[in-house]
Scaffold this motif. Structure first.
Motif, short mmCIF file in Angstrom:
data_model
loop_
_atom_site.label_atom_id
_atom_site.label_comp_id
_atom_site.label_asym_id
_atom_site.label_seq_id
_atom_site.Cartn_x
_atom_site.Cartn_y
_atom_site.Cartn_z
N ILE A 79 0.84 -1.20 0.00
CA ILE A 79 0.00 0.00 0.00
C ILE A 79 0.88 1.25 0.00
O ILE A 79 0.63 2.19 -0.76
N ALA A 80 1.91 1.27 0.83
CA ALA A 80 2.82 2.41 0.88
C ALA A 80 3.52 2.61 -0.46
O ALA A 80 3.67 3.74 -0.94
N ARG A 81 3.95 1.51 -1.09
CA ARG A 81 4.61 1.60 -2.39
C ARG A 81 3.67 2.18 -3.45
O ARG A 81 4.04 3.05 -4.22
N ARG A 82 2.42 1.73 -3.43
CA ARG A 82 1.46 2.23 -4.41
C ARG A 82 1.09 3.69 -4.15
O ARG A 82 0.89 4.45 -5.10
N LEU A 83 1.00 4.08 -2.90
CA LEU A 83 0.74 5.49 -2.59
C LEU A 83 1.87 6.37 -3.10
O LEU A 83 1.63 7.45 -3.66
N THR A 84 3.09 5.92 -2.91
CA THR A 84 4.25 6.67 -3.40
C THR A 84 4.22 6.77 -4.92
O THR A 84 4.45 7.85 -5.48
N ALA A 85 3.92 5.68 -5.58
CA ALA A 85 3.83 5.68 -7.04
C ALA A 85 2.73 6.62 -7.52
O ALA A 85 2.90 7.35 -8.50
N ASN A 86 1.60 6.63 -6.82
CA ASN A 86 0.50 7.53 -7.18
C ASN A 86 0.91 8.98 -7.03
O ASN A 86 0.60 9.82 -7.88
N ARG A 87 1.61 9.30 -5.95
CA ARG A 87 2.06 10.68 -5.75
C ARG A 87 3.03 11.10 -6.85
O ARG A 87 2.98 12.22 -7.33
N GLN A 89 3.13 9.90 -9.88
CA GLN A 89 2.37 10.04 -11.12
C GLN A 89 1.58 11.36 -11.11
O GLN A 89 1.52 12.05 -12.13
N ILE A 90 1.02 11.73 -9.99
CA ILE A 90 0.30 13.00 -9.89
C ILE A 90 1.25 14.16 -10.13
O ILE A 90 0.91 15.13 -10.82
N ALA A 91 2.45 14.08 -9.56
CA ALA A 91 3.44 15.15 -9.76
C ALA A 91 3.80 15.29 -11.22
O ALA A 91 3.93 16.41 -11.74
N VAL A 92 3.97 14.18 -11.92
CA VAL A 92 4.33 14.23 -13.35
C VAL A 92 3.17 14.77 -14.17
O VAL A 92 3.34 15.64 -15.01
N THR A 93 1.97 14.26 -13.92
CA THR A 93 0.82 14.70 -14.73
C THR A 93 0.45 16.15 -14.45
O THR A 93 -0.10 16.81 -15.33
N SER A 94 0.76 16.63 -13.28
CA SER A 94 0.44 18.04 -13.00
C SER A 94 1.33 18.98 -13.78
O SER A 94 1.00 20.15 -13.96
N ARG A 95 2.47 18.48 -14.26
CA ARG A 95 3.38 19.31 -15.06
C ARG A 95 3.08 19.27 -16.55
O ARG A 95 3.68 19.98 -17.32
N ILE A 96 2.17 18.41 -16.96
CA ILE A 96 1.82 18.32 -18.37
C ILE A 96 0.92 19.49 -18.73
O ILE A 96 -0.10 19.72 -18.10
N GLU A 97 1.30 20.20 -19.75
CA GLU A 97 0.51 21.34 -20.19
C GLU A 97 -0.49 20.89 -21.24
O GLU A 97 -0.13 20.26 -22.23
N THR A 98 -1.73 21.23 -21.01
CA THR A 98 -2.76 20.89 -21.98
C THR A 98 -3.07 22.06 -22.89
O THR A 98 -3.74 21.90 -23.90
N GLY A 99 -2.63 23.23 -22.51
CA GLY A 99 -2.91 24.41 -23.30
C GLY A 99 -4.20 25.09 -22.90
O GLY A 99 -4.50 26.19 -23.33
N GLU A 100 -4.99 24.45 -22.08
CA GLU A 100 -6.26 25.03 -21.67
C GLU A 100 -6.11 25.95 -20.48
O GLU A 100 -6.65 27.04 -20.46
N ALA A 101 -5.36 25.52 -19.49
CA ALA A 101 -5.27 26.30 -18.26
C ALA A 101 -4.24 27.42 -18.37
O ALA A 101 -4.41 28.48 -17.78
N VAL A 102 -3.18 27.19 -19.12
CA VAL A 102 -2.09 28.17 -19.20
C VAL A 102 -2.13 28.82 -20.59
O VAL A 102 -2.01 28.15 -21.60
N LYS A 103 -2.29 30.12 -20.61
CA LYS A 103 -2.26 30.86 -21.88
C LYS A 103 -0.95 31.61 -21.94
O LYS A 103 -0.67 32.47 -21.12
N ARG A 104 -0.12 31.22 -22.90
CA ARG A 104 1.18 31.86 -23.07
C ARG A 104 1.21 32.59 -24.41
O ARG A 104 0.64 32.11 -25.39
N PRO A 105 1.92 33.68 -24.45
CA PRO A 105 2.02 34.36 -25.74
C PRO A 105 2.85 33.53 -26.74
O PRO A 105 3.78 32.82 -26.36
N VAL A 106 2.47 33.61 -27.98
CA VAL A 106 3.17 32.89 -29.03
C VAL A 106 3.77 33.94 -29.97
O VAL A 106 3.07 34.84 -30.44
N TYR A 107 5.05 33.81 -30.22
CA TYR A 107 5.75 34.77 -31.10
C TYR A 107 6.07 34.05 -32.42
O TYR A 107 6.58 32.93 -32.43
N LEU A 108 5.77 34.70 -33.48
CA LEU A 108 6.02 34.15 -34.80
C LEU A 108 6.94 35.10 -35.53
O LEU A 108 6.62 36.28 -35.72
#
Length: 112
Positions: A79-87, A89-108
């Motif tokens: 259980i402890a191992r799986r909780l650590t793995a879940n944490r 995974q949450i840390a990694v997925t929270s860093r994935i940008e979907t483009g919906e929440a973060v609006k950044r300027p785009v320079y062309l």
């Protein structure tokens, strides 16, 4: 049957019953860990409570109690191992940008 023998049998039966309940609780946790699709948020309906006034564990039941303890510790470690793995995974997925929440300027660069 003497009163002492009857008391000894009742004492052993009470401990056997307590170990049966504890073993079923460990089995439920092991089953939950083995089944990836089972809802982990659902707690066991009847959580094991230590019996009161049983006295000392009968010596012949000690190997069984030790085996149940070993299984409990292994389940807790898993259980402890799986909780650590879940944490993690949450840390990694929270860093994935979907483009919906973060609006950044785009320079062309159109100079080329």
């Amino acid at each position: 049957m003497s009163t002492a023998t009857a008391n000894t049998l009742d004492w052993r039966a009470a401990w056997t019953s307590a170990l049966d309940d504890l073993e079923m609780d460990v089995f439920a946790v092991e089953s939950m860990l083995a089944d990836e699709r089972r809802l982990a948020e659902t707690p066991p309906a009847n959580q094991w409570r230590p019996p009161t006034e049983l006295g000392a564990l009968p010596l012949e039941l000690k190997p069984r109690a030790d085996e149940i303890l070993t299984r409990q510790l292994a389940a807790a470690e898993e259980i402890a191992r799986r909780l650590t793995a879940n944490r993690q995974q949450i840390a990694v997925t929270s860093r994935i940008e979907t483009g919906e929440a973060v609006k950044r300027p785009v320079y062309l660069d159109c100079a080329m």
